[in-house]
Design a protein around this motif. Structure first.
Motif, mmCIF file in Angstrom:
data_model
loop_
_atom_site.group_PDB
_atom_site.id
_atom_site.type_symbol
_atom_site.label_atom_id
_atom_site.label_comp_id
_atom_site.label_asym_id
_atom_site.label_seq_id
_atom_site.Cartn_x
_atom_site.Cartn_y
_atom_site.Cartn_z
ATOM 1 N N GLY A 189 21.407 29.027 121.784
ATOM 2 C CA GLY A 189 21.619 28.580 120.418
ATOM 3 C C GLY A 189 20.519 29.001 119.469
ATOM 4 N N ALA A 194 23.537 27.515 116.055
ATOM 5 C CA ALA A 194 23.847 28.930 115.866
ATOM 6 C C ALA A 194 24.680 29.150 114.611
ATOM 7 C CB ALA A 194 24.581 29.471 117.098
ATOM 8 N N VAL A 195 25.631 28.243 114.342
ATOM 9 C CA VAL A 195 26.449 28.364 113.135
ATOM 10 C C VAL A 195 25.588 28.215 111.883
ATOM 11 C CG1 VAL A 195 28.282 27.262 111.806
ATOM 12 C CG2 VAL A 195 28.579 27.636 114.256
ATOM 13 N N ILE A 237 25.652 25.327 119.707
ATOM 14 C CA ILE A 237 26.673 25.988 118.883
ATOM 15 C C ILE A 237 26.489 25.627 117.412
ATOM 16 C CG2 ILE A 237 29.138 26.045 118.400
ATOM 17 C CD1 ILE A 237 29.627 25.741 121.398
ATOM 18 N N TRP A 247 27.231 31.813 117.789
ATOM 19 C CA TRP A 247 27.880 30.641 118.376
ATOM 20 C C TRP A 247 28.801 31.028 119.530
ATOM 21 C CZ3 TRP A 247 33.108 29.866 118.654
ATOM 22 C CH2 TRP A 247 33.935 30.651 117.836
ATOM 23 N N THR A 257 26.650 31.510 122.524
ATOM 24 C CA THR A 257 26.162 30.203 122.961
ATOM 25 C C THR A 257 27.234 29.446 123.727
ATOM 26 O OG1 THR A 257 24.710 30.109 121.024
ATOM 27 C CG2 THR A 257 25.142 28.038 122.159
#
Length: 356
Positions: free
Chosen positions: A49, A101-102, A98, A54, A57
Protein backbone atom coordinates in the motif's frame (compact mmCIF):
# COMPACT_ATOMS: atom_id res chain seq x y z
CA UNK A 1 11.56 12.17 -24.74
CA UNK A 2 13.93 10.49 -22.31
CA UNK A 3 12.58 7.47 -20.47
CA UNK A 4 13.92 7.14 -16.96
CA UNK A 5 14.90 3.70 -15.76
CA UNK A 6 13.58 2.66 -12.36
CA UNK A 7 16.12 3.26 -9.63
CA UNK A 8 17.57 0.43 -7.56
CA UNK A 9 15.82 1.90 -4.50
CA UNK A 10 12.43 1.82 -6.24
CA UNK A 11 12.99 -1.76 -7.40
CA UNK A 12 13.85 -2.88 -3.87
CA UNK A 13 10.70 -1.25 -2.47
CA UNK A 14 8.52 -2.91 -5.10
CA UNK A 15 9.84 -6.32 -4.10
CA UNK A 16 9.64 -5.59 -0.37
CA UNK A 17 6.14 -7.12 0.16
CA UNK A 18 7.16 -10.43 -1.41
CA UNK A 19 10.44 -10.54 0.50
CA UNK A 20 8.72 -9.80 3.82
CA UNK A 21 6.07 -12.48 3.34
CA UNK A 22 8.69 -15.01 2.27
CA UNK A 23 10.80 -14.23 5.34
CA UNK A 24 7.79 -14.53 7.67
CA UNK A 25 6.78 -17.85 6.10
CA UNK A 26 10.31 -19.23 6.45
CA UNK A 27 10.62 -18.14 10.08
CA UNK A 28 7.18 -19.53 10.92
CA UNK A 29 8.04 -22.94 9.48
CA UNK A 30 11.40 -23.02 11.29
CA UNK A 31 10.21 -21.62 14.63
CA UNK A 32 6.90 -23.47 14.78
CA UNK A 33 3.43 -22.29 15.79
CA UNK A 34 4.38 -21.41 19.34
CA UNK A 35 6.18 -18.19 18.38
CA UNK A 36 3.09 -16.56 16.85
CA UNK A 37 4.61 -15.08 13.68
CA UNK A 38 1.58 -15.68 11.46
CA UNK A 39 -0.02 -12.19 11.85
CA UNK A 40 3.22 -10.67 10.48
CA UNK A 41 2.16 -11.86 7.02
CA UNK A 42 0.04 -8.68 6.97
CA UNK A 43 3.28 -6.69 6.50
CA UNK A 44 3.16 -7.70 2.83
CA UNK A 45 0.00 -5.76 1.91
CA UNK A 46 1.08 -2.98 4.30
CA UNK A 47 4.28 -2.35 2.30
CA UNK A 48 2.38 -2.81 -0.97
CA UNK A 49 0.00 0.00 0.00
CA UNK A 50 2.94 2.34 0.54
CA UNK A 51 4.69 1.81 -2.79
CA UNK A 52 2.18 0.32 -5.26
CA UNK A 53 -1.23 0.98 -6.74
CA UNK A 54 -4.46 -0.30 -5.25
CA UNK A 55 -4.71 -3.23 -7.70
CA UNK A 56 -1.25 -4.47 -6.81
CA UNK A 57 -2.02 -3.99 -3.12
CA UNK A 58 -5.20 -6.06 -3.46
CA UNK A 59 -3.27 -8.78 -5.29
CA UNK A 60 -0.61 -8.87 -2.58
CA UNK A 61 -3.42 -9.02 0.00
CA UNK A 62 -4.94 -12.07 -1.69
CA UNK A 63 -1.53 -13.76 -1.77
CA UNK A 64 -1.08 -12.92 1.91
CA UNK A 65 -4.47 -14.45 2.78
CA UNK A 66 -3.64 -17.63 0.87
CA UNK A 67 -0.27 -17.81 2.63
CA UNK A 68 -1.96 -17.19 5.98
CA UNK A 69 -4.43 -20.04 5.39
CA UNK A 70 -1.65 -22.37 4.28
CA UNK A 71 0.55 -21.62 7.27
CA UNK A 72 -2.44 -21.79 9.62
CA UNK A 73 -3.34 -25.26 8.39
CA UNK A 74 0.30 -26.33 8.57
CA UNK A 75 0.58 -25.10 12.15
CA UNK A 76 -2.86 -26.35 13.15
CA UNK A 77 -3.96 -22.88 14.24
CA UNK A 78 -7.53 -23.18 12.98
CA UNK A 79 -8.32 -25.53 15.80
CA UNK A 80 -8.38 -22.34 17.91
CA UNK A 81 -9.05 -18.66 17.21
CA UNK A 82 -5.42 -17.86 16.38
CA UNK A 83 -5.76 -18.76 12.71
CA UNK A 84 -8.93 -16.72 12.23
CA UNK A 85 -7.42 -13.77 14.10
CA UNK A 86 -4.40 -13.83 11.76
CA UNK A 87 -6.69 -13.89 8.71
CA UNK A 88 -8.68 -10.94 10.07
CA UNK A 89 -5.43 -9.05 10.63
CA UNK A 90 -4.31 -9.65 7.05
CA UNK A 91 -7.70 -8.64 5.64
CA UNK A 92 -7.82 -5.46 7.72
CA UNK A 93 -4.31 -4.36 6.77
CA UNK A 94 -5.05 -5.11 3.11
CA UNK A 95 -8.13 -2.88 3.22
CA UNK A 96 -6.14 -0.08 4.84
CA UNK A 97 -3.37 -0.50 2.27
CA UNK A 98 -5.84 -0.27 -0.62
CA UNK A 99 -7.31 2.93 0.84
CA UNK A 100 -3.81 4.41 1.28
CA UNK A 101 -2.88 3.49 -2.31
CA UNK A 102 -6.03 5.15 -3.67
CA UNK A 103 -5.36 8.36 -1.70
CA UNK A 104 -1.73 8.43 -2.84
CA UNK A 105 -2.75 7.97 -6.48
CA UNK A 106 -5.12 10.93 -6.19
CA UNK A 107 -2.38 13.11 -4.69
CA UNK A 108 0.01 12.11 -7.46
CA UNK A 109 -2.61 13.01 -10.07
CA UNK A 110 -3.13 16.41 -8.42
CA UNK A 111 0.64 17.00 -8.34
CA UNK A 112 0.93 16.09 -12.02
CA UNK A 113 -1.84 18.58 -12.80
CA UNK A 114 -0.04 21.32 -10.85
CA UNK A 115 3.19 20.55 -12.73
CA UNK A 116 1.36 20.86 -16.06
CA UNK A 117 0.00 24.24 -14.97
CA UNK A 118 3.54 25.27 -13.99
CA UNK A 119 4.80 24.30 -17.44
CA UNK A 120 2.11 26.43 -19.07
CA UNK A 121 3.05 29.33 -16.77
CA UNK A 122 6.67 28.87 -17.76
CA UNK A 123 5.85 29.09 -21.45
CA UNK A 124 3.86 32.28 -20.86
CA UNK A 125 6.21 33.96 -18.41
CA UNK A 126 9.63 32.74 -19.53
CA UNK A 127 8.97 31.98 -23.15
CA UNK A 128 11.88 30.77 -25.29
CA UNK A 129 14.12 33.56 -26.52
CA UNK A 130 14.54 33.86 -30.31
CA UNK A 131 17.47 31.92 -31.73
CA UNK A 132 18.53 35.02 -33.65
CA UNK A 133 17.64 38.67 -33.12
CA UNK A 134 19.15 41.28 -35.41
CA UNK A 135 22.90 40.62 -35.56
CA UNK A 136 22.78 38.40 -32.45
CA UNK A 137 22.52 34.71 -31.71
CA UNK A 138 20.87 34.01 -28.34
CA UNK A 139 20.78 31.10 -25.89
CA UNK A 140 19.34 30.93 -22.40
CA UNK A 141 19.65 28.71 -19.32
CA UNK A 142 17.44 28.73 -16.25
CA UNK A 143 17.83 26.62 -13.11
CA UNK A 144 15.38 26.91 -10.22
CA UNK A 145 16.56 26.33 -6.67
CA UNK A 146 13.13 24.96 -5.66
CA UNK A 147 12.87 21.20 -6.06
CA UNK A 148 10.61 20.19 -8.97
CA UNK A 149 9.98 23.84 -9.82
CA UNK A 150 10.01 25.09 -13.41
CA UNK A 151 10.05 28.80 -12.72
CA UNK A 152 11.12 31.13 -9.94
CA UNK A 153 12.20 34.70 -9.29
CA UNK A 154 14.77 35.14 -12.06
CA UNK A 155 13.64 36.61 -15.39
CA UNK A 156 14.95 37.25 -18.90
CA UNK A 157 13.70 38.44 -22.27
CA UNK A 158 15.03 39.37 -25.71
CA UNK A 159 12.99 41.70 -27.94
CA UNK A 160 13.93 42.69 -31.49
CA UNK A 161 12.47 46.21 -31.58
CA UNK A 162 12.66 49.03 -34.17
CA UNK A 163 15.24 50.64 -31.88
CA UNK A 164 17.58 47.66 -31.71
CA UNK A 165 17.70 44.35 -29.87
CA UNK A 166 16.63 44.99 -26.28
CA UNK A 167 17.39 42.61 -23.46
CA UNK A 168 16.56 42.31 -19.78
CA UNK A 169 17.86 39.93 -17.12
CA UNK A 170 16.63 40.35 -13.56
CA UNK A 171 16.36 38.81 -10.13
CA UNK A 172 13.30 39.30 -7.91
CA UNK A 173 13.80 39.55 -4.18
CA UNK A 174 12.37 36.50 -2.45
CA UNK A 175 11.10 33.19 -3.76
CA UNK A 176 7.88 31.34 -4.40
CA UNK A 177 4.68 32.46 -6.07
CA UNK A 178 5.09 36.08 -4.95
CA UNK A 179 8.42 36.28 -6.79
CA UNK A 180 6.86 34.73 -9.89
CA UNK A 181 4.07 37.30 -9.81
CA UNK A 182 6.57 40.16 -9.59
CA UNK A 183 8.61 38.69 -12.45
CA UNK A 184 5.44 38.64 -14.56
CA UNK A 185 4.91 42.37 -13.86
CA UNK A 186 8.48 43.25 -14.89
CA UNK A 187 8.40 41.18 -18.06
CA UNK A 188 4.99 42.50 -19.08
CA UNK A 189 6.13 46.11 -18.72
CA UNK A 190 9.40 45.42 -20.55
CA UNK A 191 7.79 43.64 -23.48
CA UNK A 192 5.33 46.46 -24.06
CA UNK A 193 7.74 49.35 -23.59
CA UNK A 194 10.58 47.76 -25.60
CA UNK A 195 8.70 48.48 -28.83
CA UNK A 196 7.35 51.92 -27.86
CA UNK A 197 10.20 53.75 -26.14
CA UNK A 198 12.84 55.14 -28.51
CA UNK A 199 15.45 55.54 -25.73
CA UNK A 200 16.69 52.90 -23.36
CA UNK A 201 16.33 55.32 -20.44
CA UNK A 202 12.63 55.75 -21.27
CA UNK A 203 12.25 51.98 -21.35
CA UNK A 204 13.84 51.69 -17.92
CA UNK A 205 11.61 54.44 -16.53
CA UNK A 206 8.49 52.64 -17.80
CA UNK A 207 9.54 49.40 -16.15
CA UNK A 208 10.43 51.26 -12.94
CA UNK A 209 6.97 52.85 -12.73
CA UNK A 210 5.21 49.54 -13.32
CA UNK A 211 7.23 47.81 -10.63
CA UNK A 212 6.76 50.68 -8.16
CA UNK A 213 2.96 50.43 -8.58
CA UNK A 214 2.91 46.72 -7.88
CA UNK A 215 5.51 46.24 -5.16
CA UNK A 216 4.94 47.09 -1.51
CA UNK A 217 7.35 47.83 1.31
CA UNK A 218 11.02 47.13 0.68
CA UNK A 219 10.62 44.58 -2.10
CA UNK A 220 12.77 45.12 -5.16
CA UNK A 221 14.10 43.64 -8.40
CA UNK A 222 17.71 43.87 -9.51
CA UNK A 223 17.93 44.06 -13.29
CA UNK A 224 20.16 44.98 -16.17
CA UNK A 225 18.78 46.30 -19.45
CA UNK A 226 20.78 46.26 -22.65
CA UNK A 227 20.33 47.57 -26.17
CA UNK A 228 22.40 46.30 -29.09
CA UNK A 229 22.15 48.01 -32.47
CA UNK A 230 24.25 47.83 -35.62
CA UNK A 231 26.97 50.26 -34.48
CA UNK A 232 29.05 47.57 -32.70
CA UNK A 233 28.11 48.89 -29.28
CA UNK A 234 25.98 47.74 -26.37
CA UNK A 235 24.19 50.25 -24.14
CA UNK A 236 23.42 49.21 -20.56
CA UNK A 237 21.21 50.35 -17.69
CA UNK A 238 22.16 48.65 -14.43
CA UNK A 239 19.63 48.56 -11.59
CA UNK A 240 21.83 47.09 -8.85
CA UNK A 241 22.52 43.92 -10.85
CA UNK A 242 25.77 41.95 -11.30
CA UNK A 243 27.89 43.35 -14.12
CA UNK A 244 27.63 41.55 -17.48
CA UNK A 245 30.56 39.53 -18.76
CA UNK A 246 31.89 40.56 -22.16
CA UNK A 247 34.08 37.89 -23.77
CA UNK A 248 36.46 39.28 -26.38
CA UNK A 249 37.64 37.35 -29.42
CA UNK A 250 40.91 36.43 -27.69
CA UNK A 251 39.01 34.83 -24.77
CA UNK A 252 39.63 37.59 -22.23
CA UNK A 253 36.69 38.71 -20.11
CA UNK A 254 35.59 42.21 -19.12
CA UNK A 255 32.95 43.09 -16.53
CA UNK A 256 31.85 46.62 -17.51
CA UNK A 257 30.71 48.67 -14.52
CA UNK A 258 28.24 51.59 -14.61
CA UNK A 259 29.56 55.13 -14.04
CA UNK A 260 27.45 55.29 -10.86
CA UNK A 261 25.47 52.64 -9.05
CA UNK A 262 21.68 52.87 -8.86
CA UNK A 263 19.06 51.22 -6.67
CA UNK A 264 17.15 48.17 -7.89
CA UNK A 265 13.74 48.46 -9.53
CA UNK A 266 11.03 49.21 -6.98
CA UNK A 267 13.21 51.39 -4.78
CA UNK A 268 13.32 54.42 -7.09
CA UNK A 269 10.36 55.92 -5.23
CA UNK A 270 12.81 56.93 -2.51
CA UNK A 271 13.91 59.87 -4.68
CA UNK A 272 17.28 58.56 -5.84
CA UNK A 273 18.68 59.21 -9.30
CA UNK A 274 17.95 56.66 -12.03
CA UNK A 275 20.87 54.68 -13.49
CA UNK A 276 23.03 56.32 -16.11
CA UNK A 277 23.35 54.54 -19.45
CA UNK A 278 26.86 53.49 -20.41
CA UNK A 279 28.24 52.17 -23.68
CA UNK A 280 30.61 49.27 -24.26
CA UNK A 281 32.12 48.11 -27.52
CA UNK A 282 30.51 44.89 -28.74
CA UNK A 283 31.85 43.72 -32.10
CA UNK A 284 31.27 40.67 -34.33
CA UNK A 285 32.85 37.52 -32.93
CA UNK A 286 32.40 38.64 -29.31
CA UNK A 287 30.02 37.27 -26.67
CA UNK A 288 27.95 38.91 -23.96
CA UNK A 289 26.77 36.92 -20.93
CA UNK A 290 24.04 38.36 -18.70
CA UNK A 291 23.34 36.39 -15.55
CA UNK A 292 21.89 36.51 -12.03
CA UNK A 293 23.78 36.21 -8.76
CA UNK A 294 22.78 32.56 -8.49
CA UNK A 295 25.74 31.95 -10.84
CA UNK A 296 28.50 34.07 -9.32
CA UNK A 297 27.43 33.42 -5.72
CA UNK A 298 27.32 29.64 -6.13
CA UNK A 299 29.70 28.25 -3.49
CA UNK A 300 31.67 25.04 -3.34
CA UNK A 301 32.17 22.93 -0.22
CA UNK A 302 34.92 25.32 0.96
CA UNK A 303 32.72 28.40 0.58
CA UNK A 304 34.46 29.72 -2.56
CA UNK A 305 32.36 31.59 -5.11
CA UNK A 306 32.11 30.37 -8.69
CA UNK A 307 34.97 31.96 -10.71
CA UNK A 308 32.96 33.00 -13.76
CA UNK A 309 35.74 35.11 -15.25
CA UNK A 310 38.02 32.05 -15.35
CA UNK A 311 35.52 29.93 -17.30
CA UNK A 312 35.45 31.77 -20.63
CA UNK A 313 37.02 28.74 -22.34
CA UNK A 314 33.72 26.90 -21.79
CA UNK A 315 32.05 29.30 -24.22
CA UNK A 316 34.20 28.32 -27.21
CA UNK A 317 31.68 25.79 -28.52
CA UNK A 318 30.44 26.96 -31.97
CA UNK A 319 26.90 26.15 -30.82
CA UNK A 320 25.70 28.80 -28.35
CA UNK A 321 23.34 26.40 -26.61
CA UNK A 322 26.09 23.81 -26.22
CA UNK A 323 28.44 26.44 -24.77
CA UNK A 324 25.85 27.62 -22.26
CA UNK A 325 25.04 24.03 -21.32
CA UNK A 326 28.72 23.37 -20.59
CA UNK A 327 28.85 26.48 -18.39
CA UNK A 328 25.72 25.45 -16.48
CA UNK A 329 27.08 21.94 -15.88
CA UNK A 330 30.31 23.47 -14.60
CA UNK A 331 28.36 25.59 -12.11
CA UNK A 332 26.50 22.50 -10.91
CA UNK A 333 29.78 20.62 -10.55
CA UNK A 334 31.26 23.54 -8.60
CA UNK A 335 28.40 23.48 -6.10
CA UNK A 336 28.40 19.65 -5.89
CA UNK A 337 24.91 19.66 -4.42
CA UNK A 338 21.49 21.29 -4.68
CA UNK A 339 21.43 24.94 -5.77
CA UNK A 340 20.67 27.51 -3.07
CA UNK A 341 19.39 30.19 -5.45
CA UNK A 342 17.81 30.48 -8.88
CA UNK A 343 20.34 30.91 -11.66
CA UNK A 344 19.61 32.43 -15.06
CA UNK A 345 22.10 32.97 -17.87
CA UNK A 346 21.53 34.66 -21.22
CA UNK A 347 24.29 34.36 -23.82
CA UNK A 348 24.38 36.76 -26.78
CA UNK A 349 26.81 36.24 -29.64
CA UNK A 350 27.50 38.94 -32.19
CA UNK A 351 27.42 37.00 -35.45
CA UNK A 352 30.27 37.39 -37.90
CA UNK A 353 34.02 37.24 -37.56
CA UNK A 354 34.88 40.94 -37.43
CA UNK A 355 38.43 42.27 -37.67
CA UNK A 356 41.21 40.05 -36.40
Amino acid sequence: MTVKKPSSGGTALSWMPIMVMTAVAGLDIVAGPGVGLLPLVSLGPAFAGLVGGWRRTALIGVVALVLCVGLGLYDGLFESRRGYTAMASVAGVTGAGIAAAVMRSRREAELANVQRIAEVAQRVLLRPVPLTAGPLQAAVSYTSAVAEARIGGDLYEVVASPHGVRVIVGDVQGKGLAAVETAAVVLGAFREAAHDEPALTGLGARVERSVARELEGEKFVTAILAEIGTDHEAVFLNYGHPAPMLVRRDGTADFPQPPSFALPLGLGVHGTDPPEPFRVGFAPGEQLLLYTDGVTEARDSDGRFYPLGERTHLLKDPDAHGALRALREDVVQHVAGPAHDDAAMLLLRYRGQGPA
